[in-house]
Design a protein around this motif. Structure first.
Motif, PDB file in Angstrom:
ATOM      1  N   TYR A 179      -0.384  -1.422  -6.530  1.00 51.90           N
ATOM      2  CA  TYR A 179      -1.408  -1.646  -7.547  1.00 51.90           C
ATOM      3  C   TYR A 179      -1.250  -0.623  -8.681  1.00 51.90           C
ATOM      4  O   TYR A 179      -1.236  -0.975  -9.858  1.00 51.90           O
ATOM      5  CB  TYR A 179      -2.791  -1.524  -6.897  1.00 51.90           C
TER       6      TYR A 179
ATOM      7  N   VAL B  60       0.837  -1.212   0.000  1.00 51.28           N
ATOM      8  CA  VAL B  60       0.000   0.000   0.000  1.00 51.28           C
ATOM      9  C   VAL B  60       0.867   1.255   0.000  1.00 51.28           C
ATOM     10  O   VAL B  60       0.605   2.210  -0.725  1.00 51.28           O
ATOM     11  CB  VAL B  60      -0.965   0.016   1.213  1.00 51.28           C
TER      12      VAL B  60
ATOM     13  N   VAL C 169       2.862  -5.262  -7.516  1.00 53.72           N
ATOM     14  CA  VAL C 169       2.281  -6.135  -6.484  1.00 53.72           C
ATOM     15  C   VAL C 169       3.158  -7.363  -6.242  1.00 53.72           C
ATOM     16  O   VAL C 169       3.452  -7.721  -5.102  1.00 53.72           O
ATOM     17  CB  VAL C 169       0.841  -6.550  -6.873  1.00 53.72           C
TER      18      VAL C 169
ATOM     19  N   PRO D  29      -3.156 -11.548  -5.522  1.00 50.79           N
ATOM     20  CA  PRO D  29      -4.320 -11.029  -4.785  1.00 50.79           C
ATOM     21  C   PRO D  29      -5.327 -10.424  -5.766  1.00 50.79           C
ATOM     22  O   PRO D  29      -4.949  -9.986  -6.854  1.00 50.79           O
ATOM     23  CB  PRO D  29      -3.719  -9.945  -3.896  1.00 50.79           C
TER      24      PRO D  29
ATOM     25  N   PHE E 204      -6.773  -8.925   6.767  1.00 50.52           N
ATOM     26  CA  PHE E 204      -6.733  -8.352   5.412  1.00 50.52           C
ATOM     27  C   PHE E 204      -5.557  -8.951   4.626  1.00 50.52           C
ATOM     28  O   PHE E 204      -5.693  -9.336   3.468  1.00 50.52           O
ATOM     29  CB  PHE E 204      -6.595  -6.822   5.512  1.00 50.52           C
TER      30      PHE E 204
ATOM     31  N   GLN F  60      -7.228 -11.034   1.807  1.00 46.04           N
ATOM     32  CA  GLN F  60      -7.371 -10.153   0.645  1.00 46.04           C
ATOM     33  C   GLN F  60      -6.019  -9.901  -0.043  1.00 46.04           C
ATOM     34  O   GLN F  60      -5.847 -10.196  -1.212  1.00 46.04           O
ATOM     35  CB  GLN F  60      -8.006  -8.819   1.087  1.00 46.04           C
ATOM     36  N   CYS F  61      -5.067  -9.370   0.701  1.00 41.93           N
ATOM     37  CA  CYS F  61      -3.778  -9.018   0.084  1.00 41.93           C
ATOM     38  C   CYS F  61      -2.840 -10.207   0.226  1.00 41.93           C
ATOM     39  O   CYS F  61      -1.840 -10.176   0.927  1.00 41.93           O
ATOM     40  CB  CYS F  61      -3.211  -7.765   0.765  1.00 41.93           C
TER      41      CYS F  61
HETATM   42  S1  SF4 Z   1      -1.780  -5.148  -3.519  1.00 38.44           S
HETATM   43 FE1  SF4 Z   1      -3.862  -5.434  -4.286  1.00 38.44          FE
HETATM   44  S2  SF4 Z   1      -4.903  -6.548  -2.653  1.00 38.44           S
HETATM   45 FE2  SF4 Z   1      -3.041  -5.673  -1.759  1.00 38.44          FE
HETATM   46  S3  SF4 Z   1      -3.683  -3.730  -0.908  1.00 38.44           S
HETATM   47 FE3  SF4 Z   1      -2.930  -3.313  -2.975  1.00 38.44          FE
HETATM   48  S4  SF4 Z   1      -4.754  -3.404  -4.226  1.00 38.44           S
HETATM   49 FE4  SF4 Z   1      -5.278  -4.374  -2.315  1.00 38.44          FE
END
Ligand code: SF4
Length: 353
Positions: A208, A145, A213, A194, A184, A188-189
């Motif tokens: 992202y 992030v 990523v 992801p 999370f 999710q991540c």
């Molecule tokens: S890498 Fe993808 S899943 Fe992880 S926080 Fe960023 S947008 Fe969300």
């Protein structure tokens, strides 16, 4: 509350898994779950959590337990030093804190086997103390992030991640915030592929936006793996066999395995029976090789074990053969002893009384 915390908490309220240790404020149960979950995935950890919390419902029960019983219950989870530390810390809590789990982060950190992560988890989940947790999931979420490229296993990296995690922490709801960021990361991540399109953080996610990523987080070190070659000697005579307790300063301390000849490379069966180590072990005693197992490959974090099990029928009493560190037991009693997973796998398939 900052928007990062707000978003993960909203996500958490909808997506969280219902896990038994989340429905309690009992620090002892939270501690148990945290130590177990360092070893395994949630699905497998659940049965260990139930077994431990049923057998030892309070820290005093665990403190009073026999160490062999604790190890036996832990069997299959690996990293047995964690079970030993759990037991030692239970005794510390009983003796120094009169059986009450310490509430302050700095006191929790003094318990054996508890590092910064676990201390923060217990302090926040059980006592709502404002300490941010930083585990593998949190490293990953923050690195992605906020676009942090400092290696997570470097001193500077750890410093930066801890500082950021504490800055982002919702100090009024530390338990909720910490649970949310860990969940999370777990759901999710995820480490690989992801689902960023459905992610509520994608509008603020550096990785992202920059298509980084899969490149984040960064790790600097690769773990060196050592290969080891074990020849276990499964001696049998009139319903008895021999096992030994493993010593300190090696893997599986205090667990039981069979007498062992370790070689520096994998030997053919003929070469093994010609080796001086085998001849020294068996001496002049008469024996029959009843069977030799296939090679079992067992992977630990820093070691790869290649193990063969030699089943040997002896006409002489085992006392004459076994090393001084070994004991003789009835074959049918072998399941009473705490053994490493490798031995457990062998016993399940090959060991017949
Ligand atoms: S890498 Fe993808 S899943 Fe992880 S926080 Fe960023 S947008 Fe969300």
């Amino acid at each position: 509350m900052n928007s990062f915390s707000e978003k993960i908490i909203s996500w958490y309220k909808i997506n969280k898994r219902d896990l038994p240790w989340r429905n309690t404020k009992d620090a002892y149960l939270i501690w148990l779950s945290e130590i177990i979950l360092q070893q395994t995935r949630v699905e497998q950890g659940m049965s260990y959590y139930y077994k431990f919390s049923k057998t030892f419902p309070t820290v005093k029960h665990l403190a009073k337990a026999d160490n062999e019983d604790v190890m036996k219950l832990w069997q299959g989870l690996g990293y047995y030093s964690r079970a030993r530390n759990l037991h030692t810390s239970a005794k510390m809590i009983t003796e120094k804190h009169k059986g009450k789990f310490p509430k302050e982060y700095k006191d929790i950190l003094l318990l054996k086997g508890i590092g910064e992560y676990t201390a923060a988890a217990i302090a926040s989940f059980a006592f709502d103390k404002p300490h941010a947790v930083v585990d593998g999931n949190v490293f990953r979420v923050l690195a992605r992030v906020f676009g942090i490229e400092t290696p997570i296993d470097s001193t500077q990296g750890k410093k930066n991640f801890y500082a950021l995690a504490n800055e982002l922490l919702d100090k009024k709801h530390p338990a909720l915030h910490n649970q949310a960021i860990m969940e999370f990361g777990a759901i999710q991540c995820k480490p690989v592929s992801p689902d960023c399109n459905s992610c509520p953080l994608n509008s603020m996610c550096f990785a992202y936006e920059k298509e980084l990523v899969s490149a984040l987080p960064v790790k600097s070190k690769t773990t060196k793996v050592r290969n080891r070659y074990f020849n276990y000697i499964v001696l049998k005579n009139k319903g008895t066999t021999s096992i030994k307790k493993r010593k300190e300063k090696d893997i599986w301390t205090n667990l039981y395995d069979f007498p062992l000849i370790e070689t520096d490379k994998e030997l053919t069966n003929d070469a093994f029976l010609e080796s001086k180590e085998w001849k020294k072990f068996i001496g002049k005693n008469k024996y029959i090789v009843k069977s030799v197992s296939e090679t079992y490959k067992h992977i630990l974090s820093h070691q790869k074990i290649y193990a063969k099990f030699w089943e040997i029928n002896c006409s002489a009493s085992l006392e004459k053969i076994i090393p001084s560190s070994a004991i003789i037991i009835k074959q049918k009693d072998i399941h009473k002893y705490a053994v490493p997973r490798l031995i457990e796998n062998y016993l399940a398939v090959k060991f017949k009384n």
